[in-house]
Design a protein around this motif. Structure first.
Motif, PDB file in Angstrom:
ATOM      1  N   LEU A 198       0.863  -1.180   0.000  1.00 34.45           N
ATOM      2  CA  LEU A 198       0.000   0.000   0.000  1.00 34.45           C
ATOM      3  C   LEU A 198       0.900   1.230   0.000  1.00 34.45           C
ATOM      4  O   LEU A 198       1.850   1.298   0.786  1.00 34.45           O
ATOM      5  CB  LEU A 198      -0.902   0.004   1.227  1.00 34.45           C
ATOM      6  CG  LEU A 198      -1.780  -1.231   1.423  1.00 34.45           C
ATOM      7  CD1 LEU A 198      -2.511  -1.156   2.762  1.00 34.45           C
ATOM      8  CD2 LEU A 198      -2.771  -1.394   0.280  1.00 34.45           C
ATOM      9  N   THR A 199       0.610   2.201  -0.865  1.00 32.32           N
ATOM     10  CA  THR A 199       1.529   3.336  -1.000  1.00 32.32           C
ATOM     11  C   THR A 199       0.785   4.655  -1.200  1.00 32.32           C
ATOM     12  O   THR A 199      -0.309   4.692  -1.766  1.00 32.32           O
ATOM     13  CB  THR A 199       2.508   3.102  -2.172  1.00 32.32           C
ATOM     14  OG1 THR A 199       3.497   4.111  -2.197  1.00 32.32           O
ATOM     15  CG2 THR A 199       1.762   3.083  -3.502  1.00 32.32           C
ATOM     16  N   VAL A 200       1.391   5.732  -0.716  1.00 33.81           N
ATOM     17  CA  VAL A 200       0.947   7.102  -1.006  1.00 33.81           C
ATOM     18  C   VAL A 200       2.205   7.909  -1.328  1.00 33.81           C
ATOM     19  O   VAL A 200       3.303   7.573  -0.877  1.00 33.81           O
ATOM     20  CB  VAL A 200       0.195   7.750   0.183  1.00 33.81           C
ATOM     21  CG1 VAL A 200      -1.086   7.006   0.479  1.00 33.81           C
ATOM     22  CG2 VAL A 200       1.078   7.796   1.424  1.00 33.81           C
ATOM     23  N   GLY A 201       2.047   8.968  -2.102  1.00 35.00           N
ATOM     24  CA  GLY A 201       3.217   9.781  -2.434  1.00 35.00           C
ATOM     25  C   GLY A 201       2.863  10.916  -3.355  1.00 35.00           C
ATOM     26  O   GLY A 201       1.681  11.240  -3.577  1.00 35.00           O
ATOM     27  N   ALA A 202       3.885  11.519  -3.917  1.00 31.83           N
ATOM     28  CA  ALA A 202       3.684  12.645  -4.833  1.00 31.83           C
ATOM     29  C   ALA A 202       4.916  12.822  -5.697  1.00 31.83           C
ATOM     30  O   ALA A 202       6.040  12.467  -5.296  1.00 31.83           O
ATOM     31  CB  ALA A 202       3.392  13.933  -4.063  1.00 31.83           C
ATOM     32  N   ASN A 203       4.707  13.376  -6.874  1.00 30.92           N
ATOM     33  CA  ASN A 203       5.785  13.767  -7.777  1.00 30.92           C
ATOM     34  C   ASN A 203       5.729  15.272  -8.017  1.00 30.92           C
ATOM     35  O   ASN A 203       4.638  15.851  -8.136  1.00 30.92           O
ATOM     36  CB  ASN A 203       5.669  13.043  -9.126  1.00 30.92           C
ATOM     37  CG  ASN A 203       5.870  11.557  -8.999  1.00 30.92           C
ATOM     38  OD1 ASN A 203       6.848  11.101  -8.409  1.00 30.92           O
ATOM     39  ND2 ASN A 203       4.948  10.787  -9.545  1.00 30.92           N
ATOM     40  N   TYR A 204       6.886  15.887  -8.095  1.00 31.72           N
ATOM     41  CA  TYR A 204       6.976  17.302  -8.460  1.00 31.72           C
ATOM     42  C   TYR A 204       7.746  17.383  -9.770  1.00 31.72           C
ATOM     43  O   TYR A 204       8.908  16.951  -9.858  1.00 31.72           O
ATOM     44  CB  TYR A 204       7.683  18.107  -7.379  1.00 31.72           C
ATOM     45  CG  TYR A 204       7.723  19.591  -7.674  1.00 31.72           C
ATOM     46  CD1 TYR A 204       6.670  20.422  -7.282  1.00 31.72           C
ATOM     47  CD2 TYR A 204       8.795  20.153  -8.370  1.00 31.72           C
ATOM     48  CE1 TYR A 204       6.691  21.778  -7.574  1.00 31.72           C
ATOM     49  CE2 TYR A 204       8.824  21.506  -8.671  1.00 31.72           C
ATOM     50  CZ  TYR A 204       7.771  22.315  -8.272  1.00 31.72           C
ATOM     51  OH  TYR A 204       7.793  23.651  -8.572  1.00 31.72           O
ATOM     52  N   ASN A 205       7.095  17.910 -10.806  1.00 29.68           N
ATOM     53  CA  ASN A 205       7.682  17.964 -12.142  1.00 29.68           C
ATOM     54  C   ASN A 205       8.354  19.305 -12.382  1.00 29.68           C
ATOM     55  O   ASN A 205       7.693  20.348 -12.393  1.00 29.68           O
ATOM     56  CB  ASN A 205       6.589  17.725 -13.192  1.00 29.68           C
ATOM     57  CG  ASN A 205       5.911  16.385 -13.007  1.00 29.68           C
ATOM     58  OD1 ASN A 205       6.547  15.342 -13.129  1.00 29.68           O
ATOM     59  ND2 ASN A 205       4.624  16.400 -12.704  1.00 29.68           N
TER      60      ASN A 205
END
Length: 249
Positions: free
Chosen positions: A187-194
């Motif tokens: 199970l995962t949560v996260g974010a990317n910043y481009n």
């Protein structure tokens, strides 16, 4: 003619503004992204009592236990976007080495042993926002197959169980161990910043409910009962943090 030329600076300015406002096209359907970074694995662990399964003095080693330490390693992830919001990621990495320390009646032993853990994972993710968003949080779920190699027991631990299993008459019996393999959910949560259309930075936190069974073989002389087997179970349940840099191609 003079009036026509006076419009040129305005047209050039509008062109520059349009270029700056153009979509970054960072994470669209069909995009492939490779992330390289740092995995930190923090077990939320517990263990069952070590038990001698056969021969003289069979039964639990009262009060015995073990704890699993944190581990760090290089991680690599490959992500393919099937739509602007749905992707599939393959997580790989150099297998981390986990170290086990004794607890309870085994606390005086110190380090019990160590093992390398292999845990490649496949995770489906849903990315919020649109394909051109600079900041894109995500949630995901998937599966991993976990196995271990290079399982080693310390000399101090081997001496301890040799003495215990032989009633104090022998401290040189050799022991070896195996850890069971298993499937586990991720199970995962996260974010990317481009930063632009190619480069990004990502951070994710994953939880893996994981348990392994440890089987220990101790080679005692026939006069002391011969080869004997012990077992215990380790609940590892690591929280895995992945900080990485991504490149889209």
């Amino acid at each position: 003619m003079q009036k026509q030329f006076s419009f040129l600076p305005h047209i050039a300015a509008l062109s520059v503004m349009a270029a700056c406002a153009a979509p970054a096209m960072a994470q669209t359907a069909g995009s492939n992204i490779v992330n390289v970074g740092w995995f930190h694995l923090a077990p939320q662990d517990s263990s069952e009592t070590l038990r001698k399964n056969d021969g003289p003095r069979a039964g639990p080693v009262n009060g015995s236990g073990a704890t699993v330490g944190n581990a760090d390693t290089l991680g690599i992830a490959f992500t393919h976007f099937f739509t602007d919001n749905i992707s599939l990621t393959a997580d790989l990495g150099i297998p981390p080495t986990f170290k086990l320390d004794g607890t309870g009646t085994l606390a005086g032993v110190g380090k019990i042993g160590q093992a390398k853990q292999w845990s490649p994972a496949i995770v489906a993710k849903y990315h919020f926002g649109d394909a051109n968003s600079t900041f894109r949080p995500f949630v995901g779920a998937g599966v991993t197959y976990v196995w271990y190699d290079n399982v080693e027991l310390t000399d101090n631990f081997q001496r301890t169980i040799s003495s215990s299993y032989s009633g104090g008459r022998l401290s040189t019996a050799k022991s070896s161990a195996n850890l069971s393999s298993s499937w586990a959910p991720v199970l995962t949560v996260g974010a990317n910043y481009n930063f632009d259309k190619a480069w990004s930075v990502g951070l994710s936190v994953s939880y893996i409910p994981l348990k392994t069974n440890a089987d220990i073989t101790t080679e005692l002389p026939a006069a002391l009962g011969g080869t004997t087997h012990s077992s215990t179970s380790l609940t590892i349940n690591p929280v895995v943090t992945f900080l990485s840099v991504g490149y889209k191609f």
